[in-house]
Design a protein around this motif. Structure first.
Motif, PDB file in Angstrom:
ATOM      1  N   UNK A  34      -2.672  -9.674   0.074  1.00 16.76           N
ATOM      2  CA  UNK A  34      -2.861  -8.416   0.878  1.00 16.76           C
ATOM      3  C   UNK A  34      -1.979  -8.119   1.858  1.00 16.76           C
ATOM      4  N   UNK A  35      -1.566  -6.953   2.295  1.00 14.72           N
ATOM      5  CA  UNK A  35      -0.631  -6.654   3.373  1.00 14.72           C
ATOM      6  C   UNK A  35      -1.350  -6.550   4.749  1.00 14.72           C
ATOM      7  N   UNK A  36      -0.482  -6.826   5.710  1.00 15.93           N
ATOM      8  CA  UNK A  36      -1.518  -6.498   6.973  1.00 15.93           C
ATOM      9  C   UNK A  36      -1.884  -5.051   7.133  1.00 15.93           C
ATOM     10  N   UNK A  37      -1.195  -3.950   6.671  1.00 12.18           N
ATOM     11  CA  UNK A  37      -1.638  -2.615   6.447  1.00 12.18           C
ATOM     12  C   UNK A  37      -2.691  -2.236   5.371  1.00 12.18           C
ATOM     13  N   UNK A  38      -3.013  -3.403   4.687  1.00 11.97           N
ATOM     14  CA  UNK A  38      -4.122  -3.200   3.466  1.00 11.97           C
ATOM     15  C   UNK A  38      -5.357  -3.143   4.349  1.00 11.97           C
ATOM     16  N   UNK A  60       8.514  -4.025   4.625  1.00 13.45           N
ATOM     17  CA  UNK A  60       8.504  -5.354   5.182  1.00 13.45           C
ATOM     18  C   UNK A  60       7.920  -5.359   6.486  1.00 13.45           C
ATOM     19  N   UNK A  61       6.564  -4.654   6.548  1.00 15.30           N
ATOM     20  CA  UNK A  61       5.887  -4.411   7.968  1.00 15.30           C
ATOM     21  C   UNK A  61       5.254  -5.687   8.390  1.00 15.30           C
ATOM     22  N   UNK A  62       5.155  -6.813   7.519  1.00 15.95           N
ATOM     23  CA  UNK A  62       4.456  -8.067   7.553  1.00 15.95           C
ATOM     24  C   UNK A  62       5.159  -8.783   8.719  1.00 15.95           C
ATOM     25  N   UNK A  63       6.724  -8.643   8.391  1.00 16.80           N
ATOM     26  CA  UNK A  63       7.613  -9.273   9.221  1.00 16.80           C
ATOM     27  C   UNK A  63       7.693  -8.937  10.930  1.00 16.80           C
ATOM     28  N   UNK A 105       0.838  -1.031  -0.213  1.00 20.69           N
ATOM     29  CA  UNK A 105       0.176   0.052  -0.104  1.00 20.69           C
ATOM     30  C   UNK A 105       0.809   1.453   0.111  1.00 20.69           C
ATOM     31  N   UNK A 106       0.269   2.282  -0.611  1.00 14.05           N
ATOM     32  CA  UNK A 106       0.963   3.383  -0.634  1.00 14.05           C
ATOM     33  C   UNK A 106       1.311   4.084   0.701  1.00 14.05           C
ATOM     34  N   UNK A 107       0.654   3.960   1.716  1.00 14.92           N
ATOM     35  CA  UNK A 107       0.739   4.356   2.930  1.00 14.92           C
ATOM     36  C   UNK A 107       1.963   3.814   3.703  1.00 14.92           C
ATOM     37  N   UNK A 108       2.891   2.912   3.184  1.00 14.64           N
ATOM     38  CA  UNK A 108       3.851   2.527   3.759  1.00 14.64           C
ATOM     39  C   UNK A 108       5.018   3.650   3.384  1.00 14.64           C
ATOM     40  N   UNK A 117       0.536 -17.244  10.883  1.00 11.44           N
ATOM     41  CA  UNK A 117       0.087 -18.564  10.453  1.00 11.44           C
ATOM     42  C   UNK A 117      -1.111 -18.600   9.337  1.00 11.44           C
ATOM     43  N   UNK A 118      -2.141 -18.041   9.892  1.00  8.16           N
ATOM     44  CA  UNK A 118      -3.338 -18.394   9.104  1.00  8.16           C
ATOM     45  C   UNK A 118      -3.099 -17.374   7.724  1.00  8.16           C
ATOM     46  N   UNK A 119      -2.494 -16.223   7.612  1.00  8.02           N
ATOM     47  CA  UNK A 119      -2.227 -15.283   6.399  1.00  8.02           C
ATOM     48  C   UNK A 119      -1.293 -16.295   5.506  1.00  8.02           C
ATOM     49  N   UNK A 120      -0.200 -16.986   6.112  1.00  4.71           N
ATOM     50  CA  UNK A 120       0.433 -18.021   5.297  1.00  4.71           C
ATOM     51  C   UNK A 120      -0.313 -18.975   4.569  1.00  4.71           C
ATOM     52  N   UNK A 121      -1.434 -19.352   5.115  1.00  3.72           N
ATOM     53  CA  UNK A 121      -2.159 -20.742   4.613  1.00  3.72           C
ATOM     54  C   UNK A 121      -3.146 -20.034   3.809  1.00  3.72           C
ATOM     55  N   UNK A 122      -3.375 -18.653   3.646  1.00  5.00           N
ATOM     56  CA  UNK A 122      -4.518 -18.266   2.951  1.00  5.00           C
ATOM     57  C   UNK A 122      -5.556 -17.969   3.521  1.00  5.00           C
ATOM     58  N   UNK A 123      -5.844 -18.384   4.922  1.00  2.68           N
ATOM     59  CA  UNK A 123      -7.135 -18.268   5.697  1.00  2.68           C
ATOM     60  C   UNK A 123      -7.247 -16.741   6.328  1.00  2.68           C
ATOM     61  N   UNK A 124      -6.184 -15.842   6.341  1.00  2.00           N
ATOM     62  CA  UNK A 124      -6.324 -14.615   6.739  1.00  2.00           C
ATOM     63  C   UNK A 124      -5.754 -13.491   6.076  1.00  2.00           C
ATOM     64  N   UNK A 125      -6.451 -12.448   5.618  1.00  2.00           N
ATOM     65  CA  UNK A 125      -5.794 -11.405   4.928  1.00  2.00           C
ATOM     66  C   UNK A 125      -6.261 -11.256   3.367  1.00  2.00           C
TER      67      UNK A 125
END
Length: 199
Positions: A159-163, A121-124, A40-43, A135-143
């Motif tokens: 998507x990014x966390x900040x999306x 690299x805010x997700x890290x 996202x541009x806000x980063x 964990x859920x994000x990596x498996x495709x269940x979150x985000x």
């Protein structure tokens, strides 16, 4: 326990007891698509009070201001901000600004170990405290994501966390559906949307 042949026979039966052809997607092949993370541009920029020709807020790169000022100690709370980001709302547990931001490099984040991290690299950074969500994000269940689950069929963008979450007030506010569900017309009645051109 049912025998595999019986299960296959039951799956092949369609309505009225007639056998229906069963078609499945081909198994995944070698992954040829790429997975990218939305940035996202806000980063790397903030909205200004100016608008572009389409009425959208113009964004200003963080570097535009932060590269021109001398580095000062970072405040502990948003109420202490005197130059930039005044009015920032902050509700993220018991954290302080310096829990994530570098005191001497305000355009850079840092991990709990102190290791610097680019803003992109805010997700890290989020993952070190929000393990189950990561964990859920990596498996495709979150985000959420767009594109293909099966990378042998094409690319996907996660998507990014900040999306979805404001990092300073991350509690998800929820949202309303873009269009509310509507009941389909009864059999034989015209669809009002098609008949009138609007709902």
């Amino acid at each position: 326990m049912m025998r595999p042949a019986l299960v296959a026979s039951l799956l092949a039966l369609g309505g009225c007891g007639r056998a229906q052809p069963v078609s499945f997607q081909p198994p995944p092949g070698a992954p040829t698509g790429r997975e990218t993370l939305h940035q996202p541009a806000k980063l790397t920029s903030v909205e200004s009070d100016q608008k572009d020709a389409l009425g959208r807020p113009l964004r200003v790169s963080c570097e535009s201001c932060h590269s021109l000022r001398e580095t000062k100690p970072m405040p502990s709370r948003p109420e202490e901000l005197k130059e930039f980001h005044q009015g920032l709302r902050f509700r993220h547990g018991e954290l302080a600004c310096t829990s994530c931001h570098q005191a001497q490099q305000p355009r850079t984040l840092h991990l709990a170990t102190g290791e610097p991290l680019p803003m992109t690299e805010v997700v890290t950074l989020c993952a070190q405290c929000h393990g189950p969500q990561y964990r859920d994000f990596k498996a495709g269940a979150h985000g959420g994501m767009t594109g293909y689950w099966d990378l042998s069929r094409g690319d996907r963008t996660r998507n990014n966390c900040v999306s979805c979450h404001d990092p300073h007030t991350p509690k998800y506010a929820g949202a309303h559906p873009v269009m509310p569900p509507r009941n389909p017309p009864a059999h034989g009645e015209p669809d009002t949307k098609e008949a009138t051109g609007h709902e």
